[in-house]
Design a protein around this motif. Structure first.
Motif, PDB file in Angstrom:
ATOM      1  N   MET A 110       0.870  -1.160  -0.122  1.00 50.51           N
ATOM      2  CA  MET A 110       0.152  -0.006  -0.039  1.00 50.51           C
ATOM      3  C   MET A 110       0.997   1.207  -0.008  1.00 50.51           C
ATOM      4  O   MET A 110       1.857   1.384   0.653  1.00 50.51           O
ATOM      5  N   THR A 111       0.571   2.131  -1.090  1.00 49.86           N
ATOM      6  CA  THR A 111       1.253   3.261  -1.003  1.00 49.86           C
ATOM      7  C   THR A 111       0.692   4.658  -0.247  1.00 49.86           C
ATOM      8  O   THR A 111      -0.329   4.712  -0.464  1.00 49.86           O
ATOM      9  N   THR A 112       1.367   5.140   0.647  1.00 52.04           N
ATOM     10  CA  THR A 112       1.018   6.260   1.419  1.00 52.04           C
ATOM     11  C   THR A 112       1.074   7.597   0.642  1.00 52.04           C
ATOM     12  O   THR A 112       2.330   7.871   0.019  1.00 52.04           O
ATOM     13  N   THR A 113       0.112   8.448   0.424  1.00 51.01           N
ATOM     14  CA  THR A 113       0.167   9.593  -0.099  1.00 51.01           C
ATOM     15  C   THR A 113       1.268  10.756   0.745  1.00 51.01           C
ATOM     16  O   THR A 113       0.893  10.947   1.920  1.00 51.01           O
ATOM     17  N   PRO A 114       2.392  11.077   0.262  1.00 47.91           N
ATOM     18  CA  PRO A 114       3.163  11.955   0.959  1.00 47.91           C
ATOM     19  C   PRO A 114       2.541  13.372   0.810  1.00 47.91           C
ATOM     20  O   PRO A 114       1.718  13.795   0.531  1.00 47.91           O
ATOM     21  N   ALA A 115       3.076  14.065   2.191  1.00 44.08           N
ATOM     22  CA  ALA A 115       2.571  15.441   2.294  1.00 44.08           C
ATOM     23  C   ALA A 115       3.236  16.383   0.915  1.00 44.08           C
ATOM     24  O   ALA A 115       3.775  16.055   0.208  1.00 44.08           O
ATOM     25  N   PRO A 116       2.203  17.320   0.616  1.00 41.37           N
ATOM     26  CA  PRO A 116       2.173  18.072  -0.475  1.00 41.37           C
ATOM     27  C   PRO A 116       3.485  19.007  -0.248  1.00 41.37           C
ATOM     28  O   PRO A 116       4.038  19.397   0.586  1.00 41.37           O
ATOM     29  N   VAL A 117       4.027  19.157  -1.550  1.00 37.42           N
ATOM     30  CA  VAL A 117       5.174  20.046  -1.791  1.00 37.42           C
ATOM     31  C   VAL A 117       4.641  21.579  -1.868  1.00 37.42           C
ATOM     32  O   VAL A 117       3.564  21.801  -2.509  1.00 37.42           O
ATOM     33  N   LEU A 118       5.021  22.474  -1.317  1.00 34.64           N
ATOM     34  CA  LEU A 118       4.635  23.835  -1.219  1.00 34.64           C
ATOM     35  C   LEU A 118       5.756  24.442  -2.139  1.00 34.64           C
ATOM     36  O   LEU A 118       6.882  24.838  -1.949  1.00 34.64           O
ATOM     37  N   VAL A 119       5.008  25.028  -3.246  1.00 33.25           N
ATOM     38  CA  VAL A 119       5.785  25.967  -4.295  1.00 33.25           C
ATOM     39  C   VAL A 119       5.417  27.448  -4.080  1.00 33.25           C
ATOM     40  O   VAL A 119       4.217  27.844  -4.652  1.00 33.25           O
ATOM     41  N   GLY A 120       6.331  28.042  -3.598  1.00 35.35           N
ATOM     42  CA  GLY A 120       6.162  29.494  -3.436  1.00 35.35           C
ATOM     43  C   GLY A 120       6.535  30.402  -4.871  1.00 35.35           C
ATOM     44  O   GLY A 120       7.873  30.585  -5.183  1.00 35.35           O
ATOM     45  N   CYS A 121       5.854  30.885  -5.348  1.00 38.76           N
ATOM     46  CA  CYS A 121       5.979  31.260  -7.013  1.00 38.76           C
ATOM     47  C   CYS A 121       5.645  32.881  -6.886  1.00 38.76           C
ATOM     48  O   CYS A 121       4.533  33.427  -6.555  1.00 38.76           O
ATOM     49  N   SER A 122       6.777  33.495  -7.243  1.00 34.80           N
ATOM     50  CA  SER A 122       6.619  35.095  -7.512  1.00 34.80           C
ATOM     51  C   SER A 122       6.890  35.562  -8.753  1.00 34.80           C
ATOM     52  O   SER A 122       7.232  34.715  -9.586  1.00 34.80           O
ATOM     53  N   HIS A 123       7.046  36.932  -9.208  1.00 32.79           N
ATOM     54  CA  HIS A 123       7.131  37.168 -10.507  1.00 32.79           C
ATOM     55  C   HIS A 123       8.524  37.153 -10.689  1.00 32.79           C
ATOM     56  O   HIS A 123       8.870  36.759 -11.904  1.00 32.79           O
ATOM     57  N   GLY A 124       9.483  37.468  -9.985  1.00 34.02           N
ATOM     58  CA  GLY A 124      10.813  37.398 -10.381  1.00 34.02           C
ATOM     59  C   GLY A 124      11.239  38.962 -10.406  1.00 34.02           C
ATOM     60  O   GLY A 124      10.492  39.663 -10.941  1.00 34.02           O
ATOM     61  N   THR A 125      12.414  39.226 -10.088  1.00 34.96           N
ATOM     62  CA  THR A 125      12.900  40.634 -10.205  1.00 34.96           C
ATOM     63  C   THR A 125      14.614  40.651 -10.582  1.00 34.96           C
ATOM     64  O   THR A 125      15.306  39.697 -10.051  1.00 34.96           O
ATOM     65  N   ASP A 126      14.996  41.856 -11.101  1.00 31.25           N
ATOM     66  CA  ASP A 126      16.592  42.029 -11.256  1.00 31.25           C
ATOM     67  C   ASP A 126      16.970  42.673  -9.991  1.00 31.25           C
ATOM     68  O   ASP A 126      18.118  42.665  -9.875  1.00 31.25           O
ATOM     69  N   SER A 127      16.131  42.956  -9.061  1.00 29.08           N
ATOM     70  CA  SER A 127      16.664  43.841  -7.855  1.00 29.08           C
ATOM     71  C   SER A 127      17.219  42.765  -6.660  1.00 29.08           C
ATOM     72  O   SER A 127      16.570  41.869  -6.628  1.00 29.08           O
TER      73      SER A 127
END
Length: 245
Positions: A1-18
């Motif tokens: 039986m396979t247990t579903t792992p905890a979700p990955v959190l992807v923090g997505c931003s716009h992106g900047t050169d600063s």
């Protein structure tokens, strides 16, 4: 039986050169990881920086359900198109953008206090702006919350996509000043970068600091993650390479 792992959190931003902007956004991800050491927190961007969001989601969802949290203050093209397309697969889901949220109002108020806001000052909120009506509604909700918090009128100006633009809003506010009053801008921006540079050039007497770094931003992002993590887990299945593990 396979247990579903905890979700990955992807923090997505716009992106900047600063460089300062990159450090401010990175602080949100660091704070999320500190607050929830059980989570696998990864970064992604929709523009300017690497890694790109579709690549991060594609890599993460192989091993676990994946939730993208837009580190953006309102909805708009990036949320409705870039993020939506990236999570259009089993096992992935997208949280709401950061705003509106009462904690953003609290941070704005704190930044104004730190900037030395006085009773006779006029307050203008500077937002990035979007042509999306939902984004404008979200900004107005935050502006109304700030006006209530401060107990004074608050107006808004936009960097792009909506009107009035920030220089116009500042000029209008100046016409209402009492003697000795100043125009003070509350920067409804997550981090330093292109838009904040333009705000500093727009004619205000004082420009308050942007929202990040502040641990409350990580708390908002984690709430957005928790709202949809079960949704991602419900549609996730282990890849063939992991099925027999």
């Amino acid at each position: 039986m396979t247990t579903t792992p905890a979700p990955v959190l992807v923090g997505c931003s716009h992106g900047t050169d600063s460089h300062a902007g990159r450090a401010a956004i990175a602080s949100i991800l660091v704070d999320m990881a500190d607050l929830r050491p059980d989570l696998d927190v990864r970064e992604a961007f929709v523009d300017v920086q690497q890694p790109e969001l579709p690549d991060v989601v594609a890599g993460a969802v192989v091993d676990a359900p994946t939730v993208v949290v837009p580190l953006l203050l309102s909805t708009g093209f990036h949320v409705k198109t870039d993020v939506a397309e990236a999570v259009d697969r089993p096992g992935a889901a997208a949280g709401r953008p950061m705003g509106p949220d009462p904690r953003l109002v609290e941070i704005l108020a704190d930044r104004l206090v730190a900037a030395g806001l006085r009773d006779d000052d006029a307050v203008v909120v500077a937002a990035a702006g979007s042509s999306d009506p939902e984004a404008a509604t979200a900004v107005r909700e935050v502006v109304a919350g700030l006006a209530e918090r401060l107990g004074r009128p608050v107006t808004v100006g936009y960097g792009a996509g909506a009107h009035p633009r920030v220089p116009v809003a500042i000029a209008d506010a100046r016409t209402t000043l009492a003697p000795g009053g100043r125009v003070v801008v509350a920067s409804y921006l997550l981090a330093p970068g292109f838009f904040l540079d333009r705000v500093h050039e727009a004619g205000a007497d004082v420009v308050a600091a942007p929202l990040a770094p502040d641990v409350r931003l990580a708390q908002i992002a984690l709430d957005r993650f928790d709202e949809v993590s079960a949704q991602a887990s419900a549609t996730w299945a282990p890849s063939a390479s992991h099925a027999g593990a």
